[in-house]
Design an enzyme around this catalytic site. Structure first.
Site, short mmCIF file in Angstrom:
data_model
loop_
_atom_site.label_atom_id
_atom_site.label_comp_id
_atom_site.label_asym_id
_atom_site.label_seq_id
_atom_site.Cartn_x
_atom_site.Cartn_y
_atom_site.Cartn_z
N GLY A 131 0.85 -1.19 0.00
CA GLY A 131 0.00 0.00 0.00
C GLY A 131 0.88 1.23 0.00
O GLY A 131 1.40 1.64 -1.04
N SER A 132 1.13 1.78 1.20
CA SER A 132 2.02 2.94 1.30
C SER A 132 3.40 2.60 0.74
O SER A 132 4.06 3.43 0.13
CB SER A 132 2.17 3.36 2.77
OG SER A 132 0.91 3.70 3.29
N GLU A 363 -4.39 7.84 -2.78
CA GLU A 363 -3.20 8.46 -3.41
C GLU A 363 -2.16 8.89 -2.37
O GLU A 363 -1.51 9.92 -2.51
CB GLU A 363 -3.60 9.60 -4.34
CG GLU A 363 -4.49 9.09 -5.47
CD GLU A 363 -4.57 9.99 -6.67
OE1 GLU A 363 -3.60 10.68 -6.95
OE2 GLU A 363 -5.63 9.96 -7.32
C1 LIG Z 1 -11.83 4.10 -2.03
C2 LIG Z 1 -10.40 3.84 -2.40
C3 LIG Z 1 -10.00 4.01 -3.71
C4 LIG Z 1 -8.68 3.72 -4.07
N1 LIG Z 1 -8.33 3.80 -5.40
C5 LIG Z 1 -7.07 3.37 -5.77
C6 LIG Z 1 -6.73 3.27 -7.16
O1 LIG Z 1 -7.51 3.60 -8.05
N2 LIG Z 1 -5.51 2.79 -7.47
C7 LIG Z 1 -4.59 2.40 -6.53
O2 LIG Z 1 -3.48 1.98 -6.89
N3 LIG Z 1 -4.89 2.48 -5.20
C8 LIG Z 1 -6.12 2.94 -4.81
N4 LIG Z 1 -6.45 3.00 -3.47
C9 LIG Z 1 -5.46 2.54 -2.48
C10 LIG Z 1 -4.88 3.65 -1.63
O3 LIG Z 1 -4.01 4.46 -2.38
C11 LIG Z 1 -4.20 2.96 -0.42
O4 LIG Z 1 -5.24 2.47 0.40
C12 LIG Z 1 -3.30 3.88 0.36
O5 LIG Z 1 -2.17 4.23 -0.41
C13 LIG Z 1 -2.83 3.27 1.69
O6 LIG Z 1 -2.36 1.96 1.53
P1 LIG Z 1 -2.93 0.81 2.53
O7 LIG Z 1 -4.41 0.90 2.45
O8 LIG Z 1 -2.31 -0.45 2.14
O9 LIG Z 1 -2.47 1.26 3.97
P2 LIG Z 1 -1.07 0.92 4.68
O10 LIG Z 1 0.04 1.29 3.76
O11 LIG Z 1 -1.11 -0.47 5.20
O12 LIG Z 1 -1.10 1.94 5.88
C14 LIG Z 1 -1.72 1.68 7.14
C15 LIG Z 1 -1.35 2.83 8.07
O13 LIG Z 1 0.08 2.86 8.28
C16 LIG Z 1 0.59 4.13 7.98
N5 LIG Z 1 1.93 4.02 7.43
C17 LIG Z 1 2.38 3.18 6.47
N6 LIG Z 1 3.68 3.41 6.21
C18 LIG Z 1 4.07 4.42 7.01
C19 LIG Z 1 5.29 5.11 7.21
N7 LIG Z 1 6.39 4.83 6.51
N8 LIG Z 1 5.33 6.09 8.16
C20 LIG Z 1 4.23 6.40 8.87
N9 LIG Z 1 3.03 5.78 8.72
C21 LIG Z 1 2.94 4.81 7.79
C22 LIG Z 1 -0.41 4.69 6.94
O14 LIG Z 1 -0.32 6.10 6.85
C23 LIG Z 1 -1.71 4.21 7.52
O15 LIG Z 1 -2.12 5.06 8.54
C24 LIG Z 1 -7.74 3.32 -3.08
C25 LIG Z 1 -8.16 3.18 -1.75
C26 LIG Z 1 -9.46 3.41 -1.40
C27 LIG Z 1 -9.88 3.19 0.02
#
Ligand SMILES: Cc1cc2nc3c(=O)[nH]c(=O)nc-3n(C[C@H](O)[C@H](O)[C@H](O)COP(=O)(O)OP(=O)(O)OC[C@H]3O[C@@H](n4cnc5c(N)ncnc54)[C@H](O)[C@@H]3O)c2cc1C
Length: 382
Positions: A131-132, A363
């Site tokens: 994700g991130s 994003e």
């Molecule tokens: C409705 C919706 C539409 C979306 N559309 C798209 C799309 O079209 N295409 C696409 O590719 N993605 C899409 N996404 C995905 C979205 O970009 C990701 O959900 C987002 O980038 C976060 O990734 P994750 O959900 O895996 O959270 P995680 O990365 O698992 O994060 C969980 C928590 O940990 C924190 N965290 C993680 N790493 C760190 C760090 N290094 N330092 C501090 N805190 C950290 C995060 O900020 C968060 O609070 C969509 C998501 C949703 C909910």
């Protein structure tokens, strides 16, 4: 320094507002409750040029800039964030990736169909385990003769079910970390490409967010988008533009919630007077309006930089970070101003509150925006 929209930009804003009020507003709650993605809206969005906002007229686009684009996303999201997020994913993620990094043949093949709304675009970077930290991408693309064979899955893809043209990131060289990730164009109907689970979401429920599954999905080598190994780096540039649209999405939802709260505060009487007569309510309204304006200006600044083809990484992240957190605060206060009526679905603020939250996540989360901004600050010579 110019703080006013031009006459043409005001006209764009006005026409999108009229469209959103007439074609979207009457259906907002029904679509939200049934999680209906209004694919039937596409021809109407296309007629207004909203499916090809940023693309040259030569490709069937409207040839507008990022300020107009931000205005359009704001006006759609002022009525329904689901439509804002859908138009944003189509324009600044999928189509813009093809426009920015595609070959002439790819642009000629895909952009006219995307710009005129014949095809809906999707963009998949996020995966269940990445994700991130998108550099943890697991989906593989293996070269086999004149093809690449893709295996893996993408999660949370906007238009994962309804998309016609997908830009998907996959690993082409596992030894090279994020320099081993490449981008590919995959067309709907390609054997091995299918939509997985559709997400049942807190907010923006009328947008289509689904898993995308790649099971021995064979695509021609001509569908490699950009150079092999540059997909991840190119995504960062695409996200600089995409984050402007998420900032605009957040501003629009906040504006919608604010207007509802302002209206309600004038109508609602307690202690023999409108609640807008109470200074506590006035201060809330003043803070909400000031924060919305600040976020809008940050968004326009990032948009103006993009129009000048200057790097906007820090400014886009600042706009996205501030606007998204502001949007959640404003929607929260809008509910407070409505009291118990803000907690029920007869009034629009309950939905704005649910919808606004996506802007702090999609994003790149707020935490990731802070990392991006801090990295840029620490690189500067000041
Ligand atoms: C409705 C919706 C539409 C979306 N559309 C798209 C799309 O079209 N295409 C696409 O590719 N993605 C899409 N996404 C995905 C979205 O970009 C990701 O959900 C987002 O980038 C976060 O990734 P994750 O959900 O895996 O959270 P995680 O990365 O698992 O994060 C969980 C928590 O940990 C924190 N965290 C993680 N790493 C760190 C760090 N290094 N330092 C501090 N805190 C950290 C995060 O900020 C968060 O609070 C969509 C998501 C949703 C909910």
């Amino acid at each position: 320094m110019e703080f006013e929209l031009t006459e043409e930009q005001k006209q764009v804003k006005e026409s999108v507002r009229e469209f959103a009020e007439a074609e979207i507003a009457p259906h907002v709650m029904e679509w939200d409750e049934s999680q209906h993605f209004p694919i039937e809206l596409q021809p109407k969005l296309a007629e207004l040029g909203l499916t090809g906002v940023l693309f040259p007229e030569a490709y069937g686009g409207a040839g507008m800039g990022y300020v107009e684009y931000a205005t359009i996303i704001e006006e759609l999201s002022r009525v329904d964030g689901s439509i804002g997020i859908s138009v944003a994913a189509h324009n600044s993620l999928c189509s813009n990736h093809i426009l920015t990094f595609g070959t002439e043949a790819q642009k000629a093949r895909y952009l006219p169909k995307l710009a005129t709304g014949e095809c809906l675009g999707a963009w998949g970077l996020t995966e269940p385990e990445a994700g991130s930290d998108a550099s943890g991408t697991q989906t593989m693309a293996v070269r086999d003769g004149d093809s690449y064979v893709l295996n893996g899955s993408k999660t949370f893809t906007t238009h994962g079910t309804y998309g016609d043209v997908f830009v998907l990131m996959a690993v082409t060289d596992r030894t090279k970390d994020n320099r081993g990730i490449s981008a590919f164009i995959v067309e709907k109907g390609t054997p091995g490409l299918r939509a997985g689970k559709k997400e049942n979401k807190l907010g923006c429920r009328a947008s289509d967010t689904s898993e995308v599954i790649l099971d021995n999905c064979r695509i021609p080598i001509g569908n490699l988008l950009g150079k092999e190994g540059e997909g991840f780096i190119n995504c960062l540039e695409i996200l600089d533009g995409g984050r402007i649209s998420i900032a605009a999405l957040a501003v629009g939802m906040a504006q919608g919630a604010f207007e509802a709260a302002l209206r309600y505060s004038r109508q609602r009487k307690q202690f023999g007077q409108s609640i807008s007569e109470f200074q506590a309510i006035q201060f809330k309204l003043a803070d909400m309006a000031t924060e919305i304006e600040a976020a809008r200006l940050l968004t326009y600044r990032a948009a103006a930089l993009k129009n000048q083809k200057k790097r906007s990484t820090k400014e886009s992240s600042m706009a996205k970070l501030y606007a998204s957190e502001m949007s959640v605060r404003v929607a929260n206060e809008a509910i407070q101003i409505h009291g118990g009526y803000g907690y029920v679905k007869e009034y629009p603020v309950e939905k704005f509150y649910r919808d606004a939250k996506i802007s702090t996540i999609g994003e790149g989360t707020s935490e990731i925006q802070r990392l991006v901004i801090a990295r840029q600050l620490l690189r500067s010579t000041v």
